[in-house]
Each structure stands twice: as C-alpha cells, then as structure tokens.
Design an enzyme around this catalytic site. Structure first.
Site, mmCIF file in Angstrom:
data_model
loop_
_atom_site.group_PDB
_atom_site.id
_atom_site.type_symbol
_atom_site.label_atom_id
_atom_site.label_comp_id
_atom_site.label_asym_id
_atom_site.label_seq_id
_atom_site.Cartn_x
_atom_site.Cartn_y
_atom_site.Cartn_z
ATOM 1 N N GLU A 108 0.839 -1.211 0.000
ATOM 2 C CA GLU A 108 0.000 0.000 0.000
ATOM 3 C C GLU A 108 0.866 1.250 0.000
ATOM 4 O OE1 GLU A 108 -3.687 0.085 2.218
ATOM 5 O OE2 GLU A 108 -2.946 1.850 3.276
ATOM 6 N N GLY B 257 -14.619 6.277 4.940
ATOM 7 C CA GLY B 257 -13.741 7.377 5.343
ATOM 8 C C GLY B 257 -14.020 7.741 6.781
HETATM 9 P P1 FAD Z 1 -18.192 1.184 7.003
HETATM 10 O O1 FAD Z 1 -18.090 -0.148 6.401
HETATM 11 O O2 FAD Z 1 -19.284 2.080 6.537
HETATM 12 O O3 FAD Z 1 -18.282 1.006 8.594
HETATM 13 C C1 FAD Z 1 -18.128 2.142 9.451
HETATM 14 C C2 FAD Z 1 -18.879 1.911 10.752
HETATM 15 O O4 FAD Z 1 -20.289 1.988 10.509
HETATM 16 C C3 FAD Z 1 -18.650 0.538 11.378
HETATM 17 O O5 FAD Z 1 -18.644 0.703 12.766
HETATM 18 C C4 FAD Z 1 -19.862 -0.272 10.924
HETATM 19 O O6 FAD Z 1 -20.171 -1.331 11.820
HETATM 20 C C5 FAD Z 1 -20.942 0.810 10.942
HETATM 21 N N1 FAD Z 1 -22.040 0.570 9.998
HETATM 22 C C6 FAD Z 1 -21.965 0.158 8.726
HETATM 23 N N2 FAD Z 1 -23.180 0.095 8.166
HETATM 24 C C7 FAD Z 1 -24.075 0.493 9.120
HETATM 25 C C8 FAD Z 1 -25.488 0.670 9.164
HETATM 26 N N3 FAD Z 1 -26.254 0.390 8.107
HETATM 27 N N4 FAD Z 1 -26.056 1.108 10.327
HETATM 28 C C9 FAD Z 1 -25.297 1.394 11.414
HETATM 29 N N5 FAD Z 1 -23.945 1.252 11.432
HETATM 30 C C10 FAD Z 1 -23.339 0.807 10.297
HETATM 31 N N6 FAD Z 1 -9.567 6.019 5.167
HETATM 32 C C11 FAD Z 1 -9.319 7.004 4.255
HETATM 33 O O7 FAD Z 1 -9.704 8.176 4.472
HETATM 34 N N7 FAD Z 1 -8.647 6.729 3.080
HETATM 35 C C12 FAD Z 1 -8.226 5.486 2.761
HETATM 36 O O8 FAD Z 1 -7.631 5.276 1.699
HETATM 37 C C13 FAD Z 1 -8.461 4.426 3.699
HETATM 38 N N8 FAD Z 1 -8.062 3.148 3.436
HETATM 39 C C14 FAD Z 1 -8.356 2.141 4.321
HETATM 40 C C15 FAD Z 1 -7.990 0.822 4.013
HETATM 41 C C16 FAD Z 1 -8.253 -0.226 4.892
HETATM 42 C C17 FAD Z 1 -7.864 -1.635 4.520
HETATM 43 C C18 FAD Z 1 -8.895 0.076 6.131
HETATM 44 C C19 FAD Z 1 -9.156 -1.040 7.115
HETATM 45 C C20 FAD Z 1 -9.276 1.374 6.453
HETATM 46 C C21 FAD Z 1 -9.018 2.416 5.557
HETATM 47 N N9 FAD Z 1 -9.405 3.735 5.829
HETATM 48 C C22 FAD Z 1 -9.160 4.739 4.922
HETATM 49 C C23 FAD Z 1 -10.067 4.079 7.102
HETATM 50 C C24 FAD Z 1 -11.610 3.996 6.993
HETATM 51 O O9 FAD Z 1 -12.095 5.001 6.129
HETATM 52 C C25 FAD Z 1 -12.169 4.179 8.398
HETATM 53 O O10 FAD Z 1 -11.839 3.089 9.213
HETATM 54 C C26 FAD Z 1 -13.658 4.485 8.496
HETATM 55 O O11 FAD Z 1 -13.931 4.914 9.828
HETATM 56 C C27 FAD Z 1 -14.584 3.311 8.203
HETATM 57 O O12 FAD Z 1 -14.593 3.011 6.874
HETATM 58 P P2 FAD Z 1 -15.347 1.681 6.333
HETATM 59 O O13 FAD Z 1 -15.298 1.734 4.873
HETATM 60 O O14 FAD Z 1 -14.858 0.495 7.022
HETATM 61 O O15 FAD Z 1 -16.852 2.025 6.840
#
Ligand code: FAD
Length: 288
Positions: free
Chosen positions: A17, A108
């Site tokens: 990455e 994000g």
């Molecule tokens: P989601 O999958 O939407 O989950 C976020 C939270 O919401 C979780 O607690 C989940 O349980 C909850 N949730 C989901 N759906 C629902 C629903 N329907 N109702 C209630 N709660 C719900 N950040 C950046 O800014 N740029 C990057 O390039 C980046 N790359 C990353 C790469 C990896 C491999 C990882 C693990 C993280 C990365 N992040 C990045 C950080 C990420 O954006 C954060 O961890 C963010 O807080 C959650 O993103 P997510 O896509 O997992 O969110």
C-alpha cells in the site's frame, strides 16, 4: 486484471500500500517512492485516498502511473462520507478512463467539522459499494476490522454490517492491521459463520518506529501483544534496530498466516521502498 481473478489464479499474493501526496509540493518524491515499490513487481498495489477526499486526483494519477508504466495492477481507494455524490461519480469516471479496474470502497473517517449527517450524501461504505456496482465495470473491495471498528460497540453488529456491505456487492475484504494472528483467526471463523465467503486479505503493518506504533494505537485501539511491546520497549530508542525488529515481527506474522491458510497478504508499506523490499526478500521462497 480484476483482483477477484488474481485471487483465483494465484494461491498466495503479496501486495503493497502507498499513499498519495498531501499537496503538489512533494508530488515528485511520493511518486518516486511508489515507483521504487512498483519495481519490486508485487501482485498489486493499493493507493489510499486522502481523508476528506481533497487529494483524490493524485490517487487516480498515481494508480494510473503504477499500472500503465510499471505493469502493476492498481487498487484505488475511494472514500465517500466527506464527499458529494457528483465528486464520487466524477472520480469513478476518471478511474475508468485511467484503466483502473479495482476500487477499495470506503466510508472514510468522520471529520470533526463535518456537516449535519442529514445533509450527507453517504453514511456508510455499503452505499458507495452499491453505487460503484451501479456504475459498473469495477471489481469492488472493502475494509474489515478483526478487532471491530472503533465506532462499533459490539463486534456482532460490526459483522452484521459487514455482511450487508458484502451483499451490496463487495467482492473481497482487506483487514485493518493487527499484531496478534489469533485475533484474525477468530474473526475469520465468525465472519464465515455469518455467511461472508469473499476472499479476505490480511493487512500487515511492519512497525519501524516507536512513535509510529503509539500513534496507531491511539487512533485505532489496536491490541499489542506482550511479545510485541517488549520489542518496542527494548529497541524503540534505536531506529535501525527497531526497523529490523519490526520487519522481522511482520515476517513471522505473515509466515504463520500462510501456514494457517491465510494466503493473501497486504503490506502497509507507507511509501517506504526499503521496508517493502526487505519483507519481500524475507518471503522470497514462500510467496512467488
Ligand atoms: P463502514 O463499512 O461504513 O463502517 C463504518 C462503521 O459503521 C462501522 O462501525 C460499521 O459497523 C458501521 N455501519 C456500517 N453500516 C451500518 C449501518 N447500516 N447502520 C449502522 N452502522 C453501520 N480512510 C481514508 O480516508 N482513506 C483510505 O484510503 C483508507 N483506506 C483504508 C484501508 C483499509 C484496509 C482500512 C481497514 C481502512 C481504511 N481507511 C481509509 C479508514 C476507513 O475510512 C475508516 O476506518 C472508516 O472509519 C470506516 O470506513 P469503512 O469503509 O470500514 O466504513
């Protein structure tokens, strides 16, 4: 090539990455670091998306450069929560035009000064996954959290939401970093039981500095095993020794993962070609 295809063709994969520059000033040095990593010819490279989305054009540009000029499959990250729908769609068109076939769809992090949630175009990554699927043509990945996402009180709920994300069209998952493999094994057991069957790529962070690990743990609450803490205590004040020990710890973690059937490894290489190179060297007869 789409990563779903790669995971079918290659029993084991090793990917790296990188992150784009925060502004134009250090674009050249960041680009050159990503190119040094690309020269190692990993199975693919992922390019993160700046928090808030302000540097999204760089993510597209670096992803394109790695793929077009170095022949490395690119996985472009894309976040949604701090973006408007038209920006996301513009980015999707740019990625398609750049020949990128793989997107890691993320929510994000929530910015402290974010507007009222009722005004947001997106609340969760699953909404972005659905839209990318509607746009068409991309292999879509998502993030997962072996220790549970920080905002999630119960890991049961986190796994339920993860299943919704996969059902929305997420075709593979990359984990948040972890330092105790048993946490991943337990998580895999639980998500498989919940019906999540897509490939899971293990995200491994070679810790090369004591400050880095303090920051990581403050932000993500990642569990540090005693064995790892002892390494940081002993070598944390000697940068070269800490780097060597951090890479050795990550290597051992990866070998244990592979020995237990976790075959796809993603290194959080943080734009450090020498770290990526050393990890790859350590595994040269193990992942080819
Ligand atoms: P989601 O999958 O939407 O989950 C976020 C939270 O919401 C979780 O607690 C989940 O349980 C909850 N949730 C989901 N759906 C629902 C629903 N329907 N109702 C209630 N709660 C719900 N950040 C950046 O800014 N740029 C990057 O390039 C980046 N790359 C990353 C790469 C990896 C491999 C990882 C693990 C993280 C990365 N992040 C990045 C950080 C990420 O954006 C954060 O961890 C963010 O807080 C959650 O993103 P997510 O896509 O997992 O969110």
């Amino acid at each position: 090539m789409k990563l779903t295809q790669l995971f079918k063709e290659k029993t084991e994969t090793l990917s790296f990455e990188v992150f784009p520059p925060k502004d134009g000033k250090n674009y050249d040095s960041v680009k050159s670091a990503t190119e040094e990593i690309a020269k190692l010819n990993p199975h693919y490279m992922s390019v993160t998306y700046g928090a808030g989305g302000g540097t999204g054009e760089y993510t597209v540009e670096i992803s394109r450069n790695l793929q077009e000029n170095f022949g490395v499959i690119s996985l472009a990250h894309l976040t949604c929560v701090n973006s408007k729908r038209e920006v996301v769609w513009k980015r999707l068109r740019q990625l398609r035009e750049a020949g990128i076939e793989n997107i890691l769809a993320l929510r994000g992090d929530l910015l402290p000064d974010a507007a009222d949630p009722s005004e947001w175009d997106y609340h969760y990554a699953s909404e972005l996954v659905s839209e990318i699927r509607e746009f068409g043509g991309f292999c879509i990945g998502g993030a997962c959290y072996p220790e549970g996402h920080v905002e999630s009180e119960h890991s049961k709920d986190d796994i339920r939401h993860l299943k919704e994300k996969v059902d929305a069209g997420c075709q593979f998952l990359t984990t948040q970093m972890f330092f105790d493999n048993n946490i991943l094994y337990n998580f895999l057991y639980r998500i498989r039981e919940a019906g999540i069957t897509v490939p899971v790529v293990a995200g491994i962070m070679p810790v090369t500095g004591a400050n880095q690990i303090k920051r990581i743990c403050q932000l993500s609450g990642t569990y540090l095993p005693q064995r790892f803490k002892a390494i940081v205590d002993r070598f944390g004040s000697e940068p070269a020794a800490m780097k060597q020990a951090g890479i050795a710890y990550a290597t051992e973690q990866i070998i244990d993962l592979l020995a237990n059937g976790v075959n796809h490894i993603h290194i959080y290489s943080m734009n450090k070609p020498e770290v990526a190179e050393q990890v790859q060297k350590n595994l040269s007869e193990i992942i080819r």
